[in-house]
Design a protein around this motif. Structure first.
Motif, PDB file in Angstrom:
ATOM      1  N   ARG A 175       0.910  -1.241  -0.092  1.00 24.44           N
ATOM      2  CA  ARG A 175      -0.010  -0.028  -0.007  1.00 24.44           C
ATOM      3  C   ARG A 175       0.828   1.313   0.003  1.00 24.44           C
ATOM      4  O   ARG A 175       0.544   2.306  -0.489  1.00 24.44           O
ATOM      5  N   GLU A 176       1.984   1.349   0.604  1.00 21.69           N
ATOM      6  CA  GLU A 176       2.966   2.299   0.695  1.00 21.69           C
ATOM      7  C   GLU A 176       3.298   2.862  -0.672  1.00 21.69           C
ATOM      8  O   GLU A 176       3.692   3.871  -0.822  1.00 21.69           O
ATOM      9  N   GLU A 177       3.774   1.769  -1.516  1.00 22.45           N
ATOM     10  CA  GLU A 177       4.353   2.317  -2.613  1.00 22.45           C
ATOM     11  C   GLU A 177       3.314   2.584  -3.890  1.00 22.45           C
ATOM     12  O   GLU A 177       3.855   3.087  -4.951  1.00 22.45           O
ATOM     13  N   MET A 178       2.148   2.327  -3.855  1.00 20.18           N
ATOM     14  CA  MET A 178       1.200   2.522  -4.735  1.00 20.18           C
ATOM     15  C   MET A 178       0.921   4.010  -5.164  1.00 20.18           C
ATOM     16  O   MET A 178       0.875   4.296  -6.377  1.00 20.18           O
ATOM     17  N   PRO A 179       0.933   4.650  -4.131  1.00 20.33           N
ATOM     18  CA  PRO A 179       0.902   6.360  -4.551  1.00 20.33           C
ATOM     19  C   PRO A 179       1.918   6.694  -5.578  1.00 20.33           C
ATOM     20  O   PRO A 179       1.833   7.451  -6.577  1.00 20.33           O
ATOM     21  N   GLU A 180       3.218   6.085  -5.310  1.00 23.65           N
ATOM     22  CA  GLU A 180       4.232   6.679  -6.204  1.00 23.65           C
ATOM     23  C   GLU A 180       4.306   5.922  -7.244  1.00 23.65           C
ATOM     24  O   GLU A 180       4.433   6.510  -8.378  1.00 23.65           O
ATOM     25  N   PHE A 181       3.550   4.537  -7.648  1.00 21.29           N
ATOM     26  CA  PHE A 181       3.457   4.042  -8.707  1.00 21.29           C
ATOM     27  C   PHE A 181       2.332   4.715  -9.663  1.00 21.29           C
ATOM     28  O   PHE A 181       2.586   4.730 -10.946  1.00 21.29           O
ATOM     29  N   SER A 182       1.327   5.071  -8.867  1.00 18.34           N
ATOM     30  CA  SER A 182       0.146   5.949  -9.440  1.00 18.34           C
ATOM     31  C   SER A 182       0.864   7.166 -10.320  1.00 18.34           C
ATOM     32  O   SER A 182       0.719   7.569 -11.371  1.00 18.34           O
ATOM     33  N   ARG A 183       1.817   7.838  -9.291  1.00 18.74           N
ATOM     34  CA  ARG A 183       2.253   9.015 -10.080  1.00 18.74           C
ATOM     35  C   ARG A 183       3.349   8.906 -11.040  1.00 18.74           C
ATOM     36  O   ARG A 183       3.358   9.379 -12.134  1.00 18.74           O
TER      37      ARG A 183
END
Length: 174
Positions: free
Chosen positions: A76-84
């Motif tokens: 869950r922590e890495e998903m916002p960066e992946f989306s960006r």
């Protein structure tokens, strides 16, 4: 029997995800055999609402394939960066694909609270079974493969990835 196997896999992946996701023990795995990648790319996986998606539809793009689960904190922590990064690099031919080792209901609930800029698919038994062949002998999460435009593995990682690290991995493939 199938439920017991799923629970065992989930517990193992959760424990490994906690261990490797802390960032203290990144686990780079050897390049997976081309046959394992080929088998992965031939899969059709459902979205959380049941629509089948062929992984082959993104042929010719740099693909970041991320195995994850809603109950996995490092995932869950890495998903916002992946989306960006998907939003930033999508026009340059990069496609992120999330493969959830989770239920469709859990993924739908998660996506409603934390939308992603890339497709979230549900792992089938074939997708789960191929994890070891792809280099994830521990069965941990998150597990990420970066494939070049020809579908060859260029980076394989067990454990969390931060945005800057992943951007540096992707840059030469653009």
């Amino acid at each position: 029997m199938r439920l017991a196997l799923a629970i065992g896999l989930a517990a193992t992946a959760f424990a490994a995800g906690l261990y490797f996701g802390r960032g203290e023990h990144p686990a780079f795995t050897p390049e997976p055999p081309a046959e394992a990648v080929r088998q992965l790319l031939q899969l059709q996986l459902p979205t959380a609402d049941g629509k089948p998606q062929a992984l082959a539809q993104w042929s010719g793009q740099v693909r970041v394939i991320n195995y994850w689960a809603t109950w996995c904190p490092p995932c869950r922590e890495e998903m916002p960066e992946f989306s960006r990064l998907q939003q930033e690099l999508g026009s340059k031919g990069v496609q992120f694909i999330g493969i959830a080792l989770d239920s469709a209901d859990s993924v739908q609930e998660f996506a409603a609270k934390q939308p992603t800029a890339y497709p979230l698919l549900i792992a089938t038994p074939e997708a789960v079974g191929n994890l070891k062949n792809l280099g994830n002998s521990r069965g941990g999460l998150p597990f990420t493969l970066v494939l070049d435009r020809q579908g060859q593995a260029r980076h394989v990682r067990l454990g969390g990835l931060n945005g800057a690290e992943l951007a540096a991995i992707l840059q030469p493939l653009l």
